[in-house]
Motif scaffolding. Sequence first.
Motif, PDB file in Angstrom:
ATOM      1  N   LEU A 119       0.833  -1.206   0.000  1.00  0.00           N
ATOM      2  CA  LEU A 119       0.000   0.000   0.000  1.00  0.00           C
ATOM      3  C   LEU A 119       0.863   1.249   0.000  1.00  0.00           C
ATOM      4  O   LEU A 119       0.521   2.235  -0.664  1.00  0.00           O
ATOM      5  CB  LEU A 119      -0.933  -0.026   1.218  1.00  0.00           C
ATOM      6  CG  LEU A 119      -1.921   1.127   1.338  1.00  0.00           C
ATOM      7  CD1 LEU A 119      -2.770   1.283   0.084  1.00  0.00           C
ATOM      8  CD2 LEU A 119      -2.811   0.935   2.571  1.00  0.00           C
ATOM      9  N   GLU A 120       1.973   1.245   0.699  1.00  0.00           N
ATOM     10  CA  GLU A 120       2.857   2.416   0.708  1.00  0.00           C
ATOM     11  C   GLU A 120       3.359   2.727  -0.691  1.00  0.00           C
ATOM     12  O   GLU A 120       3.407   3.898  -1.109  1.00  0.00           O
ATOM     13  CB  GLU A 120       4.031   2.188   1.661  1.00  0.00           C
ATOM     14  CG  GLU A 120       5.068   3.309   1.659  1.00  0.00           C
ATOM     15  CD  GLU A 120       4.499   4.671   2.052  1.00  0.00           C
ATOM     16  OE1 GLU A 120       4.923   5.688   1.445  1.00  0.00           O
ATOM     17  OE2 GLU A 120       3.641   4.730   2.953  1.00  0.00           O
ATOM     18  N   GLU A 121       3.727   1.695  -1.430  1.00  0.00           N
ATOM     19  CA  GLU A 121       4.202   1.916  -2.801  1.00  0.00           C
ATOM     20  C   GLU A 121       3.087   2.505  -3.666  1.00  0.00           C
ATOM     21  O   GLU A 121       3.332   3.405  -4.482  1.00  0.00           O
ATOM     22  CB  GLU A 121       4.682   0.584  -3.385  1.00  0.00           C
ATOM     23  CG  GLU A 121       5.378   0.720  -4.740  1.00  0.00           C
ATOM     24  CD  GLU A 121       5.829  -0.625  -5.286  1.00  0.00           C
ATOM     25  OE1 GLU A 121       6.143  -0.690  -6.503  1.00  0.00           O
ATOM     26  OE2 GLU A 121       5.864  -1.618  -4.521  1.00  0.00           O
ATOM     27  N   ALA A 122       1.869   2.045  -3.487  1.00  0.00           N
ATOM     28  CA  ALA A 122       0.744   2.583  -4.248  1.00  0.00           C
ATOM     29  C   ALA A 122       0.467   4.036  -3.868  1.00  0.00           C
ATOM     30  O   ALA A 122       0.155   4.870  -4.736  1.00  0.00           O
ATOM     31  CB  ALA A 122      -0.497   1.729  -4.017  1.00  0.00           C
ATOM     32  N   VAL A 123       0.560   4.359  -2.582  1.00  0.00           N
ATOM     33  CA  VAL A 123       0.324   5.738  -2.143  1.00  0.00           C
ATOM     34  C   VAL A 123       1.361   6.669  -2.749  1.00  0.00           C
ATOM     35  O   VAL A 123       1.029   7.775  -3.209  1.00  0.00           O
ATOM     36  CB  VAL A 123       0.329   5.828  -0.606  1.00  0.00           C
ATOM     37  CG1 VAL A 123       0.260   7.283  -0.156  1.00  0.00           C
ATOM     38  CG2 VAL A 123      -0.847   5.052  -0.025  1.00  0.00           C
ATOM     39  N   ARG A 124       2.610   6.263  -2.764  1.00  0.00           N
ATOM     40  CA  ARG A 124       3.642   7.108  -3.366  1.00  0.00           C
ATOM     41  C   ARG A 124       3.367   7.313  -4.857  1.00  0.00           C
ATOM     42  O   ARG A 124       3.560   8.420  -5.386  1.00  0.00           O
ATOM     43  CB  ARG A 124       5.026   6.493  -3.160  1.00  0.00           C
ATOM     44  CG  ARG A 124       5.509   6.553  -1.718  1.00  0.00           C
ATOM     45  CD  ARG A 124       7.013   6.337  -1.639  1.00  0.00           C
ATOM     46  NE  ARG A 124       7.418   5.045  -2.174  1.00  0.00           N
ATOM     47  CZ  ARG A 124       7.558   3.935  -1.460  1.00  0.00           C
ATOM     48  NH1 ARG A 124       7.318   3.960  -0.153  1.00  0.00           N
ATOM     49  NH2 ARG A 124       7.949   2.814  -2.020  1.00  0.00           N
ATOM     50  N   ALA A 125       2.907   6.257  -5.526  1.00  0.00           N
ATOM     51  CA  ALA A 125       2.577   6.390  -6.950  1.00  0.00           C
ATOM     52  C   ALA A 125       1.407   7.353  -7.149  1.00  0.00           C
ATOM     53  O   ALA A 125       1.405   8.161  -8.085  1.00  0.00           O
ATOM     54  CB  ALA A 125       2.244   5.019  -7.540  1.00  0.00           C
TER      55      ALA A 125
END
Length: 463
Positions: A411-417
Amino acid sequence: MDLQERDERRAVAEAAVEELSEIGVVGVVLPWVDTSGITRTKSVPLGKLPSAAAWGVGMSPVFDGFLLDDSIVAGRYAGSALGDLRLHPDLSRLTLLAGQPGWAWAPVDRYRQDGQPHVQDSRSLLRRLTGELAGEGFTVKAAFEIEWVASQAAGLPDDPDAFVPALTGPAYGLTRLIEVSDYGRDLLEALDAQNVVVDQFHPEYAAGQLEVSVAAEDPIGAADTSVLVRATIRAISAQHGLRVSFSPKVTAEGVGNGGHVHLSVWREDQNLMNGGPGTFGLTADGEAFMAGVLDHLPGLLALGAPSVASYLRLVPSHWAGAYAAWGLENRETALRFVTGADGERQSAANVEVKSVDAAANPYLLMAGLLAAGRAGLRAGSTLPEPVGIDPGTLTDEGRRDAGIRGLPTSLEEAVRAFESDAVLTEAFGEELSVSIAEVRRGEIALFDGVSPAGVAAAVRWRH
């Protein structure tokens, strides 16, 4: 919203009250979906519906900062105890609830007290983007697939919240459908009474899992219908002594529930996913819309796979669409292109977005998909070559050579994207974009150090 519009809304509600009172309705459910994907609600006695239609029902804006466990993120623009909003029911969707005798249902738009739409209201956002796309000559037809698992309501003696499949038959098996014959009958009757057009109802793969597919409609209608269908499933399940979960991961070791979205883009009466010279009959605009969605999928996952549990589901070779690729009837690519059978392609051709799940706020997700597709249309974007195999069977080098990217694995990677995606954040505006990121990071912190089994158990009965 001016006084004339308020008077018009009151008049519509007064006519509805007269009709509903004659058939025994006593209350109206007024639901909305929060940033974390949980459907929240207020309700009013039937006689108060005209007042609610004209002036709204008070509700704190604090829910923009709610997490799935009902804790609250104190964010830059969300989570404060200050202020008030007004919930205005959309009476064009006023529905008599077949699974809850005595109740009607109408989704709400959230307004400020001065009559302007609340900038963090996801339904208002979707309405705006739908209108902007129409202003450019395009309409979209959409539908959400609804997957859920049915459990024995009592759980286990030592764990009342355990998932105990209510169906024991094989995946997709007739035995499983026979086990829920009466339940399925009552569900289909309730949906039909609510004017929900069901295309399919069938057993699915996972233990205790079922699925309903509904007919495509406009984007707001599709999101509304997904909320209504899930509420109806819950109501009918309760009548049959069942507990249901729409969670992306019901058990750590099991297959989760998807929330796939089907989309087709149209110009007047032409389905732009068919009838063109492109690959598989795509028109240039149909390809551009799909390409926009594909290009922005990493950021879109912060909307469509919005829970820590989502990334327990979003793994290769599980039909979850873990790779940013597309293919004809390829259930392992994030975008599955569906032509339909010969003879029906003009109406049936569409793209299925597979990497999203039912933890999503459907209005936020649909708004993101429209914004991404519109960006592709404006840029005249083109698709890469279609993928005709499971990308997970390729080596890393093979995927690189084929131009296949993996989607975010957390989820963190998706939020950064999402935060770095100007198309999405500009379409949503600063306040809503910031709140989405803060709520997502609030859930990340909530589950920091928690095992997959612990995450699955914590979210199991929330969605």
